[in-house]
Design an enzyme around this catalytic site. Structure first.
Site, PDB file in Angstrom:
ATOM      1  N   ASP A 157       0.918  -1.274  -0.065  1.00  0.00           N
ATOM      2  CA  ASP A 157       0.258   0.005   0.008  1.00  0.00           C
ATOM      3  C   ASP A 157       0.892   1.232   0.028  1.00  0.00           C
ATOM      4  OD1 ASP A 157      -2.303   1.818   0.504  1.00  0.00           O
ATOM      5  OD2 ASP A 157      -3.435  -0.347   1.074  1.00  0.00           O
ATOM      6  N   HIS A 214      -4.074   5.979   3.240  1.00  0.00           N
ATOM      7  CA  HIS A 214      -4.623   4.726   2.923  1.00  0.00           C
ATOM      8  C   HIS A 214      -4.099   3.462   3.382  1.00  0.00           C
ATOM      9  CE1 HIS A 214      -5.544   1.859  -0.566  1.00  0.00           C
ATOM     10  NE2 HIS A 214      -6.872   2.589  -0.668  1.00  0.00           N
ATOM     11  N   SER A 545     -11.247  -0.898  -0.635  1.00  0.00           N
ATOM     12  CA  SER A 545     -10.000  -0.809  -0.026  1.00  0.00           C
ATOM     13  C   SER A 545     -10.197  -1.618   1.275  1.00  0.00           C
ATOM     14  CB  SER A 545      -9.216   0.375   0.023  1.00  0.00           C
ATOM     15  OG  SER A 545      -8.608   0.872  -1.248  1.00  0.00           O
TER      16      SER A 545
END
Ligand SMILES: *[C@@H]1O[C@H](CO)[C@@H](O)[C@H](O)[C@H]1NC(C)=O
Ligand SMILES: *[C@@H]1O[C@H](CO)[C@@H](O)[C@H](O)[C@H]1NC(C)=O
Ligand SMILES: *[C@@H]1O[C@H](CO)[C@@H](O)[C@H](O)[C@H]1NC(C)=O
Length: 761
Positions: A157, A214, A545
């Site tokens: 990520d 994220h 996600s």
């Protein structure tokens, strides 16, 4: 002569770099990292697959690099950079290098060359959940799996916020002895929770620090530890924990704003070498043939190494065929809502009430009627979505501003744009594609995100009222709200899979709307990233996600409780036990509140407890995937590049995609036709268990199963059965239509369910 200030200057530069990038990192304990100079023209990067030299397993990394370099031109790349970016060991047999098209063509005649494809970009899939999944600290399955202890989850990520309390290692054991990874942070930041952190960027090592949020969010969703008193701006308060709070985390930073395939392969290569058990991938690109998709290629290697891979289905729904990460060796996860809303109520001047959502719920905002402005009333699309610059010349001062979803800016950014223009509140309106999926975001001003149905009401009121007004008030966090949950989120990627029509995708859905997890910096109205010292921040985000990260955590729990299960067996266990009904006992619905198609839900909504005891599993091995790839009509070179080892399809018993031993069934069939698919199940339940087939046939199709009883005298026994599909002439006019049914193997202890999706051709 040496410049005495040289060292000093370097230090200053690195300090400047760090404060420049919005970090909360007040003390810069990062290890020195080799940074690339120029990054060169990215369009000139190729991933090159070469024949596995038959002695490779004896070669050291340096020898492999020497072998790869023999394929490269002796000169430097056009931009003067080094040719070779990555020399891969496990993810592929090959390398990534800076090359021109002509140079690749010249290389193609070399002995040992297999094929090359251009590097490409992948997008990140983001736009109280353990409780909703019925996992409580004293819950049997959570306890029995020891919260995922002993399992390593690799997260590919944007990096991680290492000092966040979600990654504290209180109560964590040492990493398992098979762990071979490393940490590019100062050792004080890696610990027995965050056991590894590496970064890969365009051929160079990169600091694995998360500048986006994220990666921190997905890592803590999968395996964050317990943090008491977590909340987003005071909402959704509770004890935060990832799905596998005792699992260990290895973070591979392969993305900034987007992710390059060559970096992703480097991350997977490292994760395999390090010894992770589960990989979590929350980015993707439009479905492409697997041999042109670095994520599909790299995850095939991971699966072959016994690593479970959870991926996100993409946020391009509800468009048909929008599903991403659709290879059969990964779990493809769609996003669903949970039963929590953070309500903000809009009261219109005519007394009508509309319920919206916002995680920012200021206590001091008066619920008085204020004028409403709708910059998009004149039909200019940039103004409709309140995009940056579009409010110039519109009088929004002191008003509540209506903004539609879409455009260049996120809804949180729209709030900032409205606030800058003098607006005091914002109503974010869903369009006909988002329908009933509002998001509770950490807005920077009083806001309400409302459904499409309510947006229609609002706009009608704007037209009718001479001086339209509204008030926004806040009701806090509500649980068990009347809206059906789980429901498929509007943005969740939908089948059919373009690269893979013959296997149902997505595979499953899991929580992906308004998910609270760790975040690197504070959010909301008072957020000021430059002087923020509070690090225990959380944020609520939506997307496939967090859904994929949830399933990675659940896979870790299953791996802890069944160490001998293959990745395909874990996947089968999740899929055949998934729920098809929502909490009210109705069929799981979609964003329009209609029953959702299997092309949206796959097998259904994950049920971790039931997945722990599935009864039977549909297993798959490397050789099955090779037979399947040959069945897709790929060339030997294409299959070889995915398999990492020479494959000649002529000597492989190729199978049609629908024949892959998958836990769901997809069949394409015409009128007056017959088709048979074969499946093999393995008993992971009790010895002596007997199952009977129960079929709900799709409309227009007769389905029979032979044999329709399966008896297993021992544990781990397998059984083979056929499913026959027969159509008459009544389906003649239905070309292109989809019909759904299900096959259930029922014993007195288990129900092993497969979705059946029929496409009429
Ligand atoms: C490797 O392959 C080459 C060419 O096919 C062959 O000549 C050589 O003997 C092989 N080496 C080993 C160790 O098998
Ligand atoms: C809106 O989006 C544009 C384009 O992505 C970006 O440059 C701009 O900074 C965004 N505005 C805000 C307020 O974030
Ligand atoms: C069960 O069968 C699988 C697949 O054939 C095998 O990998 C596994 O080791 C077996 N487990 C036991 C306990 O025999």
């Amino acid at each position: 002569m040496e410049n005495p200030n040289h060292k000093h200057l370097l230090l200053l530069t690195s300090l400047l770099l760090i404060s420049h990038s919005d970090l909360i990192l007040t003390h810069t304990q990062l290890l020195p990292i080799v940074r690339c100079s120029g990054h060169g023209a990215d369009r000139d990067v190729y991933i090159v697959h070469v024949k596995h030299p038959n002695t490779t397993h004896l070669l050291a990394a340096a020898d492999r690099e020497t072998y790869y370099k023999t394929f490269l031109p002796p000169t430097a790349a056009a931009g003067g950079e080094q040719r070779l970016m990555y020399s891969y060991t496990h993810a592929i047999s090959g390398f990534a290098a800076r090359l021109s098209e002509a140079e690749v063509e010249a290389m193609a005649s070399r002995e040992g060359f297999v094929r090359a494809h251009r590097d490409k970009q992948y997008q990140l899939h983001t736009t109280h959940s353990p409780g909703f999944l019925d996992l409580q600290p004293d819950h049997c399955f959570w306890k029995e799996s020891n919260f995922g202890a002993g399992v390593i989850i690799g997260v590919l990520d944007t990096g991680v916020t290492p000092f966040h309390p979600s990654f504290s290692d209180a109560g964590m054991a040492l990493p398992p002895s098979k762990w071979k990874g490393a940490c590019d942070f100062d050792t004080r930041f890696c610990n027995n929770k965050l056991i590894g952190a590496r970064g890969f960027s365009r051929g160079c090592r990169d600091a694995p620090l998360d500048l986006d949020g994220h990666g921190t969010h997905t890592a803590s969703t999968a395996a964050g530890g317990f943090v008491n008193g977590a909340s987003v701006l005071g909402q959704a308060k509770g004890s935060a924990a990832g799905l596998a709070p005792r699992a260990q985390l290895a973070v591979y930073k392969v993305c900034d704003k987007a992710c390059f395939g060559s970096d992703v392969l480097a991350g997977i290569d490292q994760a395999i070498a390090d010894g992770v058990d589960v990989l979590s991938i929350s980015f993707g690109a439009r479905s492409a043939p697997f041999y042109d998709d670095a994520v599909a290629i790299g995850t095939m290697a991971a699966a072959a190494w016994g690593i479970f891979v959870s991926t996100s289905a993409g946020n391009e729904g509800p468009r048909e065929g929008s599903v991403e990460n659709d290879a059969p060796w990964v779990l493809t996860v769609g996003a669903s809502t949970i039963d929590r809303t953070v309500r903000s109520t809009v009261k219109l001047g005519n007394g009508q009430q509309i319920y919206g959502e916002s995680a920012y719920q200021p206590g001091n905002f008066p619920a008085t009627q204020l004028p409403i402005a709708y910059p998009g009333a004149r039909g200019i699309s940039r103004a409709k979505t309140c995009s940056d610059g579009s409010l110039d010349g519109v009088n929004v001062r002191g008003k509540i501003v209506l903004c539609e979803t879409g455009g260049a800016n996120t809804s949180v950014e729209k709030g900032a744009i409205v606030r800058r223009a003098g607006g005091v509140g914002m109503i974010v309106m869903n369009g006909p594609t988002e329908m009933y999926t509002p998001e509770a975001r950490a807005h920077v001003l009083p806001a309400a995100h409302v459904s499409y149905a309510d947006a229609v009401k609002l706009k009608a009121y704007m037209k009718m009222a001479p001086t339209p007004t509204a008030a926004i008030s806040f009701a806090g966090t509500l649980y068990g709200t009347p809206q059906a949950a789980p429901a498929v989120a509007a943005f969740s990627g939908r089948g059919p899979s373009a690269a893979n029509n013959g296997v149902l995708k997505p595979d499953i859905i899991g929580p992906g709307v308004n998910i609270v997890a760790a975040w690197p910096k504070s959010v909301g109205a008072s957020s000021n990233p430059t002087n923020d010292e509070s690090i225990a921040t959380f944020n609520m985000i939506s997307g496939t996600s967090p859904a994929a990260a949830h399933l990675a955590g659940i896979a870790a729990l299953l791996k802890a409780s069944h160490p001998d299960w293959s990745p395909a067996a874990i996947k089968s266990a999740m899929m055949t036990s998934a729920d098809t009904l929502d909490r009210s006992g109705n069929l799981i619905s979609d964003e329009g509140l209609q029953p959702a198609q299997y092309l949206a839900t796959g097998a259904g909504h994950v049920n971790p407890t039931k997945a722990d005891d599935p009864g039977l599993v549909y297993d798959l091995w490397f050789s099955d995937y090779i037979a399947y790839l040959c069945g897709l009509g790929y060339t030997d070179r294409q299959v070889t590049s995915i398999a990492r080892t020479g494959v000649e399809c002529a000597s492989v018993a190729a199978i049609a995609a629908e024949e892959l031993n998958y836990p769901t069934i997809v069949v394409a069939i015409g009128a007056n036709a017959q088709k048979t698919v074969t499946r093999t199940v393995r008993n992971v339940g009790e010895p002596g268990e007997a199952y009977a087939a129960a079929v709900d046939a799709p409309e227009g199709v007769a389905v029979s199963v032979f044999p329709d009883r399966l008896e297993f005298s021992g544990a781990n026994e397998t059984a083979v059965f056929d499913v026959y599909f027969t159509t008459g002439d009544d389906v003649e006019g239905r070309t292109g239509a989809v019909a759904e049914g299900q096959l259930r193997w029922v014993s007195n202890k288990h129900t092993v369910r497969s979705s059946i999706s029929i496409t009429f051709i």
